[in-house]
Design a protein around this motif. Structure first.
Motif, PDB file in Angstrom:
ATOM      1  N   SER A 324       0.830  -1.209   0.000  1.00 54.95           N
ATOM      2  CA  SER A 324       0.000   0.000   0.000  1.00 54.95           C
ATOM      3  C   SER A 324       0.862   1.257   0.000  1.00 54.95           C
ATOM      4  O   SER A 324       0.565   2.232  -0.708  1.00 54.95           O
ATOM      5  N   GLN A 328       0.975   4.051  -2.999  1.00 59.48           N
ATOM      6  CA  GLN A 328       0.669   5.443  -2.727  1.00 59.48           C
ATOM      7  C   GLN A 328       1.694   6.365  -3.370  1.00 59.48           C
ATOM      8  O   GLN A 328       1.353   7.427  -3.896  1.00 59.48           O
ATOM      9  N   LYS A 329       2.953   5.943  -3.359  1.00 60.25           N
ATOM     10  CA  LYS A 329       4.016   6.746  -3.989  1.00 60.25           C
ATOM     11  C   LYS A 329       3.820   6.879  -5.487  1.00 60.25           C
ATOM     12  O   LYS A 329       4.275   7.844  -6.098  1.00 60.25           O
ATOM     13  N   ASN A 333      -4.164   4.794  -4.469  1.00 52.00           N
ATOM     14  CA  ASN A 333      -4.563   4.645  -3.077  1.00 52.00           C
ATOM     15  C   ASN A 333      -5.248   3.287  -2.914  1.00 52.00           C
ATOM     16  O   ASN A 333      -6.364   3.090  -3.388  1.00 52.00           O
ATOM     17  N   ASP A 335      -6.435   1.807  -0.258  1.00 50.40           N
ATOM     18  CA  ASP A 335      -7.607   1.855   0.613  1.00 50.40           C
ATOM     19  C   ASP A 335      -8.831   2.392  -0.124  1.00 50.40           C
ATOM     20  O   ASP A 335      -9.924   1.858   0.012  1.00 50.40           O
TER      21      ASP A 335
END
Length: 518
Positions: A324, A328-329, A333, A335
């Motif tokens: 995750s 994100q990087k 996303n 989530d």
């Protein structure tokens, strides 16, 4: 991902499935035989309600279940070994100088039980007595010259190893002094027994009637010993946690059964972040490959993954958290974008090759394809094929009339995905997309009909294993040199097929493991 690393991951996956199945075989087969009615469970009246774990077994050697157990153990030697290990683990620290074969078997009636009470070493063994004189003589021999101490009218003798033993109202009580005294206290305070515990009565009463034994697992015991599996079951059933559980063992002549009933802890029906509604994972069989080595269909995959990610002690959770963070990087996303794709029904299949195929149901086609497109650079960055001189490629292909996108991430790993009739299909082989479109599917296979043909109408999860194919994958992954695998391989091959089903109909969670009789 290199070919070596991919082989290692497949090996770990296959090993995990095999080990889980071995444990199930040990529990379900070592003590079962298939009686038409449940084994007696009077010992629960002598077990305090706060017991951490309680195991009760019918022990009538003249019954059909014992005869069938002996035949089963001849078929599956590893089950006999696991039975002996389980029995020794439960009794070795409590019997003192008494032995099962010499001192207890000659007078044992039709019931035996084990309980672990709160506190260090507070184990309790209960044996129904059919010959009180023989039981007292055995205890006296083990006690030697020690002086009996009477508690609530029952003489208790020191039999060594910190254990005492006595006979009261047709039962032999053996174990830690305080544990035995707690059992005798229940003669005057029956309402404090496990038998009078409402949750125990409800859960055990709902187990299949063809069982020959049952167990009780408290919340404290589940947390200490089965936290991971309990979290997976709770997530799949969309409950916050499992408060307590009962387990039953049985055999109906065609299938060995290990039934689990769990009482959900108070709280919301779904955990935070679970976006989908409870589905009917049986519908995913319509796109499942006809002959997989492993099929897992689930209505709460998103909840399971979120629970695992929130668990700091879970290796899978740590791996998901790391992924995750990497995603994100790269602007994805997990989530918000990825996990909601698994909010409805979803399924994972493993077929010989091996290839892995994920089917996520009821997701908007454009949304799911957009997320997969954004996932590609995340995977490229994670796998870093350029380090080995490879250049990732992307192409559109048509298979069985379905347009699929294929990302060649490494020479050993391709990822194909397509939107198909409201589902997102993702596979490590283009054949996974083709199989989802074919007319013949898993629910038409003979072994599937045998182990899972009779199932709840709206299951929360379904698992099917073709052990012939799974063992072939294990051999391919190099597990043949593993001593544990080598010891159980032949027994698993004899079983041939296994299935599991999870459902929630009413307040409680019902799960059942079914193994084809060899």
């Amino acid at each position: 991902m290199t070919a070596t690393k991919r082989k290692y991951l497949v090996r770990r996956l296959v090993a995990s499935v095999v080990v889980a199945l071995v444990l199930a075989v040990g529990l379900a087969r070592a003590f079962t035989g298939g009686s038409p009615a449940p084994a007696p469970d009077q010992a629960a009246q002598l077990v305090p309600a706060n017991a951490l774990i309680y195991l009760n077994l019918g022990t009538s050697k003249g019954s059909a279940q014992w005869k069938r157990t002996a035949a089963a153990l001849r078929q599956l030697p590893i089950a006999g070994q696991l039975r002996d290990a389980l029995i020794n683990g439960a009794t070795s620290s409590s019997l003192g100088r008494l032995t099962l074969d010499r001192d207890i078997e000659p007078w044992l009636g039709d019931e035996a039980a084990y309980a672990q009470l709160p506190g260090t070493g507070q184990n309790l063994l209960l044996f129904h007595v059919r010959n009180a004189g023989a039981a007292l003589r055995a205890i006296t021999r083990a006690a030697g010259s020690s002086t009996p101490q009477t508690y609530r009218g029952t003489p208790l003798r020191d039999v060594g190893g910190g254990s005492v033993a006595g006979v009261s109202d047709g039962w032999a009580l053996i174990g830690a002094r305080d544990a035995v005294r707690s059992a005798l206290d229940l003669r005057a305070q029956p309402r404090a027994s496990l038998a009078r515990n409402g949750a125990y009565a409800d859960l055990v009463g709902g187990l299949p009637h063809d069982r020959v034994g049952n167990a009780w697992l408290s919340q404290n015991w589940l947390t200490a010993h089965l936290a991971g599996p309990a979290a997976i079951l709770a997530g799949a059933a969309r409950v916050p946690a499992i408060q307590s559980a009962a387990v039953g063992f049985g055999d109906d002549g065609k299938l060995m059964r290990l039934a689990f009933r769990g009482r959900p802890a108070p709280g919301p029906a779904a955990g935070p972040g679970c976006t989908g509604e409870t589905g009917q994972s049986g519908g995913l069989l319509d796109k499942a490959p006809a002959q997989p080595a492993l099929f897992v269909g689930m209505a709460g995959a998103e909840c399971v993954l979120r629970d695992l990610m929130a668990s700091p002690g879970s290796a899978i959770g740590r791996a998901l958290q790391s992924f995750s963070a990497q995603a994100q990087k790269s602007g994805l996303n997990v989530d918000r974008d990825l996990l909601p794709l698994l909010g409805g029904d979803s399924a994972l299949s493993i077929t010989p090759g091996p290839s892995l195929t994920l089917d996520a149901a009821d997701v908007p086609a454009q949304e799911s394809l957009n997320v997969m497109g954004r996932l590609q650079p995340v995977l490229v960055k994670l796998l870093n094929p350029e380090a080995s001189g490879e250049t990732p490629g992307f192409a559109a292909q048509t298979v069985n009339g379905v347009t699929a996108m294929t990302a060649s991430l490494t020479p050993a790993l391709q990822l194909s995905y397509a939107a198909l009739d409201g589902d997102l299909i993702v596979s490590t082989a283009l054949s996974g997309i083709a199989d989802a479109k074919k007319g013949e599917h898993l629910d038409q296979s003979r072994d599937f009909k045998l182990v899972l043909g009779k199932r709840p109408k709206s299951p929360s999860a379904l698992v099917f294993l073709d052990l012939q194919k799974l063992l072939a994958l294990a051999d391919q992954a190099g597990l043949g040199s593993n001593p544990t695998y080598a010891a159980v391989r032949d027994d698993l091959k004899k079983i041939g097929a296994a299935g599991a089903v999870l459902s929630r109909e009413g307040n409680d969670i019902d799960a059942e493991l079914r193994l084809k009789n060899p």
